[in-house]
Design a protein around this motif. Structure first.
Motif, PDB file in Angstrom:
ATOM      1  N   LEU A  26       3.836   0.622   3.101  1.00 53.92           N
ATOM      2  CA  LEU A  26       4.022   0.631   4.285  1.00 53.92           C
ATOM      3  C   LEU A  26       5.014  -0.144   4.750  1.00 53.92           C
ATOM      4  O   LEU A  26       5.938   0.098   5.626  1.00 53.92           O
ATOM      5  N   ASP A  27       5.431  -1.428   4.403  1.00 54.60           N
ATOM      6  CA  ASP A  27       6.226  -2.539   4.755  1.00 54.60           C
ATOM      7  C   ASP A  27       7.615  -2.114   4.478  1.00 54.60           C
ATOM      8  O   ASP A  27       8.300  -2.291   5.255  1.00 54.60           O
ATOM      9  N   PHE A  28       7.673  -1.453   3.271  1.00 53.60           N
ATOM     10  CA  PHE A  28       8.808  -1.150   2.808  1.00 53.60           C
ATOM     11  C   PHE A  28       9.736   0.029   3.951  1.00 53.60           C
ATOM     12  O   PHE A  28      10.775   0.012   4.403  1.00 53.60           O
ATOM     13  N   HIS A  29       8.688   0.798   4.511  1.00 52.55           N
ATOM     14  CA  HIS A  29       9.036   1.989   5.280  1.00 52.55           C
ATOM     15  C   HIS A  29       9.093   1.468   6.812  1.00 52.55           C
ATOM     16  O   HIS A  29      10.071   1.845   7.229  1.00 52.55           O
ATOM     17  N   ALA A  30       8.168   0.813   7.086  1.00 54.43           N
ATOM     18  CA  ALA A  30       8.299   0.097   8.448  1.00 54.43           C
ATOM     19  C   ALA A  30       9.203  -0.567   8.713  1.00 54.43           C
ATOM     20  O   ALA A  30       9.950  -0.601   9.711  1.00 54.43           O
ATOM     21  N   ARG A  31       9.743  -1.493   7.797  1.00 51.57           N
ATOM     22  CA  ARG A  31      11.057  -2.025   8.043  1.00 51.57           C
ATOM     23  C   ARG A  31      12.560  -1.184   7.689  1.00 51.57           C
ATOM     24  O   ARG A  31      13.410  -1.850   7.841  1.00 51.57           O
ATOM     25  N   ARG A  32      12.392  -0.258   7.333  1.00 46.25           N
ATOM     26  CA  ARG A  32      13.427   0.586   6.972  1.00 46.25           C
ATOM     27  C   ARG A  32      14.514   0.250   6.006  1.00 46.25           C
ATOM     28  O   ARG A  32      15.614   0.106   6.201  1.00 46.25           O
ATOM     29  N   LEU A  33      13.860  -0.348   5.016  1.00 46.18           N
ATOM     30  CA  LEU A  33      14.733  -1.183   3.759  1.00 46.18           C
ATOM     31  C   LEU A  33      15.525   0.113   3.207  1.00 46.18           C
ATOM     32  O   LEU A  33      15.027   1.206   2.940  1.00 46.18           O
ATOM     33  N   LYS A  34      16.368  -0.475   2.320  1.00 40.32           N
ATOM     34  CA  LYS A  34      17.164   0.419   1.679  1.00 40.32           C
ATOM     35  C   LYS A  34      17.482  -0.426   0.237  1.00 40.32           C
ATOM     36  O   LYS A  34      17.791  -1.442   0.056  1.00 40.32           O
ATOM     37  N   LEU A  35      17.022   0.444  -0.686  1.00 43.16           N
ATOM     38  CA  LEU A  35      17.394   0.175  -2.265  1.00 43.16           C
ATOM     39  C   LEU A  35      18.446   0.685  -2.848  1.00 43.16           C
ATOM     40  O   LEU A  35      18.381   1.955  -2.837  1.00 43.16           O
TER      41      LEU A  35
END
Length: 126
Positions: free
Chosen positions: A48-57
């Motif tokens: 959830l946190d990865f998607h909620a903050r819209r991070l890019k790997l």
């Protein structure tokens, strides 16, 4: 600081380092993964946190110039730029010690040991 970086460069090659990189990334930040894991499976918290903050790997691979950049950046131009950046005397502070090529077989176990001090060893070739 956690959650404040726009770009995080991760090069530790560890799951804990990747977790730290994800935690340090701010809203819509990019994490540039420079580690090489080989065939290892590496856990990454992409919930959830990865998607909620819209991070890019983003992966990084240094063996060749990216296709999208090859028109402007040849291998020679990239090498020249890297060498010019390394000419900055501030990088000398990262060098822990220097050894000769001849001494490298005896020195490698110490250099590569997990408890080895410092960040970089220069190997001088004849």
């Amino acid at each position: 600081a956690p959650g404040e970086a726009d770009v995080v460069i991760h090069a530790s090659g560890t799951a804990s380092g990747l977790a730290c990189s994800l935690a340090c990334a701010g809203e819509e930040a990019a994490i540039v993964e420079m580690s090489w894991y080989g065939g290892a499976m590496v856990p990454a918290r992409l919930g959830l946190d990865f998607h909620a903050r819209r991070l890019k790997l983003v992966s990084s691979q240094v063996g060749k110039v990216a296709t999208s950049r090859r028109e402007r950046w040849s291998h020679a131009r990239r090498m020249a730029k890297a060498l010019s950046l390394l000419d900055d005397p501030r990088f000398d502070a990262l060098i822990t010690r220097e050894i000769t090529f001849e001494d490298s077989p005896e020195e490698f176990p110490r250099i590569l040991a997990p408890e080895a001090p410092g960040l970089a060893t220069v190997i001088r070739y004849p």
